[in-house]
Design a protein around this motif. Structure first.
Motif, PDB file in Angstrom:
ATOM      1  N   GLU A 150      54.020  89.085 111.902  1.00 46.02           N
ATOM      2  CA  GLU A 150      55.438  88.660 111.782  1.00 46.02           C
ATOM      3  C   GLU A 150      56.642  87.837 111.936  1.00 46.02           C
ATOM      4  OE1 GLU A 150      55.978  85.477 116.741  1.00 46.02           O
ATOM      5  OE2 GLU A 150      54.138  86.163 116.147  1.00 46.02           O
ATOM      6  N   GLY A 151      56.760  87.307 110.940  1.00 46.04           N
ATOM      7  CA  GLY A 151      57.772  86.488 110.543  1.00 46.04           C
ATOM      8  C   GLY A 151      58.091  87.558 109.774  1.00 46.04           C
ATOM      9  N   ALA A 152      57.280  88.449 108.934  1.00 40.43           N
ATOM     10  CA  ALA A 152      58.081  89.176 108.340  1.00 40.43           C
ATOM     11  C   ALA A 152      58.971  89.997 108.835  1.00 40.43           C
ATOM     12  CB  ALA A 152      57.150  89.643 107.417  1.00 40.43           C
ATOM     13  N   HIS A 153      58.703  90.789 109.510  1.00 38.36           N
ATOM     14  CA  HIS A 153      59.659  91.239 110.707  1.00 38.36           C
ATOM     15  C   HIS A 153      60.962  91.243 110.888  1.00 38.36           C
ATOM     16  CE1 HIS A 153      57.455  95.396 111.621  1.00 38.36           C
ATOM     17  NE2 HIS A 153      56.886  94.836 111.180  1.00 38.36           N
ATOM     18  N   LYS A 154      61.306  89.728 110.975  1.00 42.33           N
ATOM     19  CA  LYS A 154      61.749  88.679 111.516  1.00 42.33           C
ATOM     20  C   LYS A 154      63.039  88.669 110.261  1.00 42.33           C
ATOM     21  CE  LYS A 154      59.866  86.069 115.249  1.00 42.33           C
ATOM     22  NZ  LYS A 154      59.707  85.005 115.415  1.00 42.33           N
ATOM     23  N   GLY A 158      72.909  93.066 105.202  1.00 45.09           N
ATOM     24  CA  GLY A 158      73.406  93.935 104.344  1.00 45.09           C
ATOM     25  C   GLY A 158      72.400  94.169 102.998  1.00 45.09           C
ATOM     26  N   LEU A 159      71.521  93.800 103.262  1.00 45.67           N
ATOM     27  CA  LEU A 159      70.704  94.019 101.930  1.00 45.67           C
ATOM     28  C   LEU A 159      69.446  94.636 101.943  1.00 45.67           C
ATOM     29  CD1 LEU A 159      69.896  89.731 102.192  1.00 45.67           C
ATOM     30  CD2 LEU A 159      71.194  90.897 100.084  1.00 45.67           C
ATOM     31  N   GLN A 160      68.805  95.430 100.909  1.00 46.88           N
ATOM     32  CA  GLN A 160      68.159  96.113 100.448  1.00 46.88           C
ATOM     33  C   GLN A 160      66.351  95.847 100.734  1.00 46.88           C
ATOM     34  OE1 GLN A 160      68.603  99.646 100.916  1.00 46.88           O
ATOM     35  NE2 GLN A 160      70.680  99.249 101.823  1.00 46.88           N
ATOM     36  N   THR A 161      66.122  95.699 101.405  1.00 44.30           N
ATOM     37  CA  THR A 161      64.464  94.794 101.585  1.00 44.30           C
ATOM     38  C   THR A 161      63.484  95.624 100.594  1.00 44.30           C
ATOM     39  OG1 THR A 161      63.470  95.149 103.443  1.00 44.30           O
ATOM     40  CG2 THR A 161      65.619  93.716 103.403  1.00 44.30           C
ATOM     41  N   LEU A 162      62.083  95.044 100.752  1.00 48.25           N
ATOM     42  CA  LEU A 162      60.751  96.039 100.986  1.00 48.25           C
ATOM     43  C   LEU A 162      59.866  96.063 101.852  1.00 48.25           C
ATOM     44  CD1 LEU A 162      59.110  94.290  96.871  1.00 48.25           C
ATOM     45  CD2 LEU A 162      61.007  95.865  97.200  1.00 48.25           C
ATOM     46  N   SER A 163      58.979  95.996 102.018  1.00 47.02           N
ATOM     47  CA  SER A 163      58.838  96.848 103.478  1.00 47.02           C
ATOM     48  C   SER A 163      57.940  95.126 103.857  1.00 47.02           C
ATOM     49  CB  SER A 163      57.779  98.039 102.949  1.00 47.02           C
ATOM     50  OG  SER A 163      55.963  96.874 103.027  1.00 47.02           O
ATOM     51  N   PRO A 164      57.462  95.403 105.587  1.00 43.75           N
ATOM     52  CA  PRO A 164      57.805  93.644 105.855  1.00 43.75           C
ATOM     53  C   PRO A 164      55.826  93.556 105.137  1.00 43.75           C
ATOM     54  CG  PRO A 164      58.633  95.545 107.360  1.00 43.75           C
ATOM     55  CD  PRO A 164      58.468  96.199 106.145  1.00 43.75           C
ATOM     56  N   ALA A 165      55.642  94.405 105.380  1.00 39.02           N
ATOM     57  CA  ALA A 165      54.118  94.263 104.066  1.00 39.02           C
ATOM     58  C   ALA A 165      53.985  94.194 103.405  1.00 39.02           C
ATOM     59  CB  ALA A 165      53.327  95.678 104.375  1.00 39.02           C
ATOM     60  N   GLU A 166      55.058  94.112 102.448  1.00 43.27           N
ATOM     61  CA  GLU A 166      55.436  93.204 100.900  1.00 43.27           C
ATOM     62  C   GLU A 166      55.777  92.227 101.027  1.00 43.27           C
ATOM     63  OE1 GLU A 166      56.019  97.420  97.897  1.00 43.27           O
ATOM     64  OE2 GLU A 166      57.305  96.834  99.472  1.00 43.27           O
ATOM     65  N   ILE A 167      56.172  91.779 102.452  1.00 42.42           N
ATOM     66  CA  ILE A 167      57.530  90.628 102.666  1.00 42.42           C
ATOM     67  C   ILE A 167      56.049  89.779 102.696  1.00 42.42           C
ATOM     68  CG2 ILE A 167      58.977  89.437 103.771  1.00 42.42           C
ATOM     69  CD1 ILE A 167      59.688  91.002 102.118  1.00 42.42           C
ATOM     70  N   ALA A 168      55.030  90.616 104.028  1.00 44.46           N
ATOM     71  CA  ALA A 168      54.635  88.683 104.875  1.00 44.46           C
ATOM     72  C   ALA A 168      53.344  89.264 103.407  1.00 44.46           C
ATOM     73  CB  ALA A 168      53.172  90.226 105.517  1.00 44.46           C
ATOM     74  N   GLU A 169      53.084  89.919 102.520  1.00 45.37           N
ATOM     75  CA  GLU A 169      52.135  89.186 101.156  1.00 45.37           C
ATOM     76  C   GLU A 169      52.726  88.280 100.353  1.00 45.37           C
ATOM     77  OE1 GLU A 169      52.277  91.114  97.135  1.00 45.37           O
ATOM     78  OE2 GLU A 169      51.447  92.473  98.749  1.00 45.37           O
ATOM     79  N   LEU A 219      63.054  85.372  97.649  1.00 42.25           N
ATOM     80  CA  LEU A 219      64.738  86.236  97.703  1.00 42.25           C
ATOM     81  C   LEU A 219      64.875  86.930  97.208  1.00 42.25           C
ATOM     82  CD1 LEU A 219      66.825  83.075  96.401  1.00 42.25           C
ATOM     83  CD2 LEU A 219      66.080  84.492  99.495  1.00 42.25           C
ATOM     84  N   ALA A 220      63.997  87.699  95.798  1.00 38.73           N
ATOM     85  CA  ALA A 220      63.983  89.105  95.953  1.00 38.73           C
ATOM     86  C   ALA A 220      64.049  90.242  96.353  1.00 38.73           C
ATOM     87  CB  ALA A 220      63.265  88.865  94.190  1.00 38.73           C
ATOM     88  N   ARG A 221      62.548  89.594  97.522  1.00 38.59           N
ATOM     89  CA  ARG A 221      61.755  91.242  98.376  1.00 38.59           C
ATOM     90  C   ARG A 221      62.869  91.054  99.486  1.00 38.59           C
ATOM     91  NH1 ARG A 221      55.365  91.616  97.979  1.00 38.59           N
ATOM     92  NH2 ARG A 221      55.314  92.091  95.758  1.00 38.59           N
ATOM     93  N   LEU A 222      63.486  90.742  99.662  1.00 38.14           N
ATOM     94  CA  LEU A 222      64.708  90.639 100.736  1.00 38.14           C
ATOM     95  C   LEU A 222      65.822  90.843 100.331  1.00 38.14           C
ATOM     96  CD1 LEU A 222      64.012  87.286 102.729  1.00 38.14           C
ATOM     97  CD2 LEU A 222      63.505  89.510 103.301  1.00 38.14           C
ATOM     98  N   GLY A 223      66.304  90.981  98.872  1.00 45.27           N
ATOM     99  CA  GLY A 223      67.007  91.870  97.905  1.00 45.27           C
ATOM    100  C   GLY A 223      68.659  90.546  97.904  1.00 45.27           C
ATOM    101  N   VAL A 224      68.092  89.415  97.488  1.00 47.42           N
ATOM    102  CA  VAL A 224      69.322  88.826  97.251  1.00 47.42           C
ATOM    103  C   VAL A 224      69.269  89.333  95.859  1.00 47.42           C
ATOM    104  CG1 VAL A 224      70.388  86.636  97.152  1.00 47.42           C
ATOM    105  CG2 VAL A 224      68.704  87.070  99.283  1.00 47.42           C
ATOM    106  N   GLY A 225      68.081  89.473  95.264  1.00 46.50           N
ATOM    107  CA  GLY A 225      67.825  89.280  94.021  1.00 46.50           C
ATOM    108  C   GLY A 225      67.718  90.110  92.755  1.00 46.50           C
TER     109      GLY A 225
END
Length: 197
Positions: free
Chosen positions: A147-151, A160-171, A188-194
């Protein structure tokens, strides 16, 4: 002792202290070296979360006309991550949530009324109930997991960032075994900032 303060994340070429117009109020604010993608910046501001201006993120978002994010650090015990977009709803998650509970609810001393030590494993059932209620309240406002990862991904997509999947963000959000700083950097890296290491 860990870091007490916030990392403020935004896209733009102006310094944070100029964008929010309150340089002297941002306790020791300084830019953090990347690598960050494109024109993203990360600034570190010192002080306990309650010392930070409550309107910092809205003011920064309005100045940059773009989504912004902050990670408020409670030593190295926990991080309260808050994201604010232009179109996407505000969101928040806790990294290492259990680490902040003792700051918000001070544990009782393990001594009885006669100052007898009650033992290393002693717990107060009433305190444990209060802690569990606090944990539930915090998670209701700042859900982790998918839920938090999808948000977070919705926020990053608007930015405009290229993120990893919600499952990887949730992890990353739900990880508990690493230092708070490492988990925040990975988020930050998984969200695409770096870049990911």
């Amino acid at each position: 002792m860990g870091f007490k303060g916030a990392y403020v994340v935004y896209r733009g070429d102006q310094p944070l202290t100029k964008l929010v117009g309150r340089g002297s109020d941002l306790l020791g604010a300084g830019s953090c070296e990347g690598p960050w993608y494109s024109d993203w910046q990360v600034w570190r501001v010192f002080g306990w979360p309650e010392d930070l201006p409550v309107d910092l993120l809205p003011e920064l978002r309005n100045a940059t006309k773009a989504p912004v994010l902050a990670g408020e650090f409670w030593d190295d015990s926990a991080v309260h991550v808050k994201g604010l977009g232009l179109r996407t709803p505000p969101w928040q998650v806790w990294l290492k949530l259990d680490g902040v509970l003792g700051y918000m609810l001070t544990p009782p001393a393990p001594f009885d009324e006669d100052d007898n030590f009650l033992g290393e494993d002693w717990t107060d059932p009433e305190y444990e109930r209060e802690v569990e209620q606090l944990r539930r309240r915090l998670l209701a406002a700042a859900p982790g997991g998918l839920e938090g990862a999808h948000k977070a991904v919705n926020w990053a997509t608007e930015a405009g960032l290229q993120t990893l999947s919600p499952a990887e963000i949730a992890e990353t959000i739900d990880r508990d075994e690493d230092f708070s700083q490492d988990i925040f950097d990975e988020l930050l890296a998984r969200l695409g900032v770096g870049p990911l290491e």
